[in-house]
Write a protein that holds these residues in place. Structure first.
Motif, PDB file in Angstrom:
ATOM      1  N   LEU A 182       0.743  -1.020  -0.069  1.00 34.59           N
ATOM      2  CA  LEU A 182      -0.037   0.005  -0.045  1.00 34.59           C
ATOM      3  C   LEU A 182       0.948   1.259  -0.070  1.00 34.59           C
ATOM      4  N   ARG A 183       0.402   2.316  -0.932  1.00 42.79           N
ATOM      5  CA  ARG A 183       1.139   3.501  -0.925  1.00 42.79           C
ATOM      6  C   ARG A 183       0.120   4.606  -0.910  1.00 42.79           C
ATOM      7  N   GLY A 184       0.536   5.721  -0.098  1.00 42.43           N
ATOM      8  CA  GLY A 184      -0.370   6.992   0.056  1.00 42.43           C
ATOM      9  C   GLY A 184       0.552   7.913   0.653  1.00 42.43           C
ATOM     10  N   GLY A 191      -0.242  16.107   3.219  1.00 42.79           N
ATOM     11  CA  GLY A 191      -2.105  15.827   2.701  1.00 42.79           C
ATOM     12  C   GLY A 191      -2.210  16.282   1.536  1.00 42.79           C
ATOM     13  N   CYS A 192      -1.103  15.665   0.454  1.00 41.45           N
ATOM     14  CA  CYS A 192      -1.406  16.150  -1.111  1.00 41.45           C
ATOM     15  C   CYS A 192      -2.420  14.984  -1.585  1.00 41.45           C
ATOM     16  N   GLY A 193      -2.530  13.702  -1.044  1.00 43.75           N
ATOM     17  CA  GLY A 193      -3.366  12.671  -1.365  1.00 43.75           C
ATOM     18  C   GLY A 193      -2.855  11.905  -2.757  1.00 43.75           C
ATOM     19  N   THR A 194      -1.700  11.965  -2.912  1.00 41.95           N
ATOM     20  CA  THR A 194      -0.797  11.198  -3.891  1.00 41.95           C
ATOM     21  C   THR A 194      -0.057   9.831  -3.415  1.00 41.95           C
ATOM     22  N   ALA A 278      -6.141   9.796   2.326  1.00 45.80           N
ATOM     23  CA  ALA A 278      -4.750   9.882   2.219  1.00 45.80           C
ATOM     24  C   ALA A 278      -4.171   9.161   0.813  1.00 45.80           C
ATOM     25  N   GLY A 279      -5.079   8.910  -0.168  1.00 47.39           N
ATOM     26  CA  GLY A 279      -5.098   8.489  -1.437  1.00 47.39           C
ATOM     27  C   GLY A 279      -4.029   7.385  -1.611  1.00 47.39           C
ATOM     28  N   VAL A 280      -4.966   6.224  -0.707  1.00 49.45           N
ATOM     29  CA  VAL A 280      -4.260   5.181  -0.804  1.00 49.45           C
ATOM     30  C   VAL A 280      -4.308   4.257  -2.060  1.00 49.45           C
TER      31      VAL A 280
END
Length: 285
Positions: A182-184, A191-194, A278-280
């Motif tokens: 998992l990445r996020g 807090g960029c969500g990428t 978190a844009g996981v």
């Protein structure tokens, strides 16, 4: 003065006479054929499979031995996620070569070469010796990391009496242990969500070594140990903090603890809301 008699020596009939031909008398097409015939063609050499990635993977020459491999070659399974999501164990390294593209392989420096007062340089071979009546029997251990820099990573070790077989075993085991992570963006400062970092803090332990991976804001890069940075880079993680405890001089335990920490990313459960914040991303983007 007596005249000296000169006799002409004739060449034997079986021996061919040398013929001198002018350059303009033979056309260019025939001259090229003569040059090709004069060149020595090298013999074909069989190249061992599983070491050089530049040669690529030939799917037609692959003869699978398991049912999973037969289904992959037949085209019934098209992605590695279909295998990993079901928890099916992979027994053929060619399955990973077929389903995961652009797999990079790197050898980790877990050994140390001989030097005065223990000051030898770091080496990719960890050498050990067994004392017998016949003498010392050395063996070599290699640790290989395989990943596509986009969410898939594997780690494998191999041991043999020589260096090349140890590397082949480690490469095969690294491909067999491939998993998706998992990445996020789990850092409160970003807090960029990428998916440039990890979504939350994880810990991994091997022996006395404890490794803690902490999310970092964008632009921080990999603030980790050199060998652990190779694993994180091949996994597709760009920004992360690392804290380590224990006897970190044992590089093999340090590297394995880092890999175990990455494995725990998929074991943790998150709410659907945090997935969006978190844009996981799981596996490939």
């Amino acid at each position: 003065m007596k005249e000296e008699k000169t006799e002409e020596i004739k060449a034997p009939e079986n021996q061919q006479e040398a013929v001198v031909v002018e350059e303009g008398s033979i056309p260019q097409e025939k001259q090229e054929l003569v040059k090709v015939q004069d060149e020595v063609v090298p013999e074909a050499v069989d190249v061992p499979v599983g070491i050089a990635r530049e040669q690529g993977f030939d799917k037609e020459k692959w003869h699978p031995k398991t049912k999973l491999g037969m289904r992959v070659k037949a085209g019934e399974i098209t992605t590695i996620d279909e295998i990993l999501d079901k928890g099916v164990r992979i027994f053929e390294a060619e399955i990973v070569d077929c389903l995961v593209q652009d797999v990079d392989i790197d050898l980790l420096a877990v050994g140390q070469s001989k030097g005065k007062f223990g000051g030898g340089k770091r080496s990719i071979w960890r050498q050990t010796q067994k004392k017998t009546r016949e003498g010392n029997k050395p063996s070599f251990t290699a640790l290989v990391v395989a990943g596509n820099r986009d969410g898939y990573i594997g780690l494998g070790a191999g041991k043999a009496k020589e260096t090349v077989p140890a590397r082949e075993k480690a490469t095969r085991n690294a491909k067999l242990s491939v998993m998706k992570i998992l990445r996020g963006c789990g850092s409160w400062r970003c807090g960029c969500g990428t998916p440039h970092s990890i979504p939350f803090t994880v810990k991994g332990k091997c022996g006395s070594v404890i490794v803690k991976l902490i999310p970092a804001p964008k632009g921080t890069k990999l603030c980790t140990e050199k060998e652990c940075a190779k694993i994180l880079e091949l996994a597709g993680i760009k920004d992360v903090y690392m804290r380590s405890l224990g006897h970190t001089a044992t590089k093999m335990n340090l590297v394995k603890a880092c890999f175990i920490a990455l494995k725990k990313l998929t074991e943790m459960k998150m709410t659907p809301e945090y997935y969006k914040i978190a844009g996981v991303k799981e596996g490939k983007k």
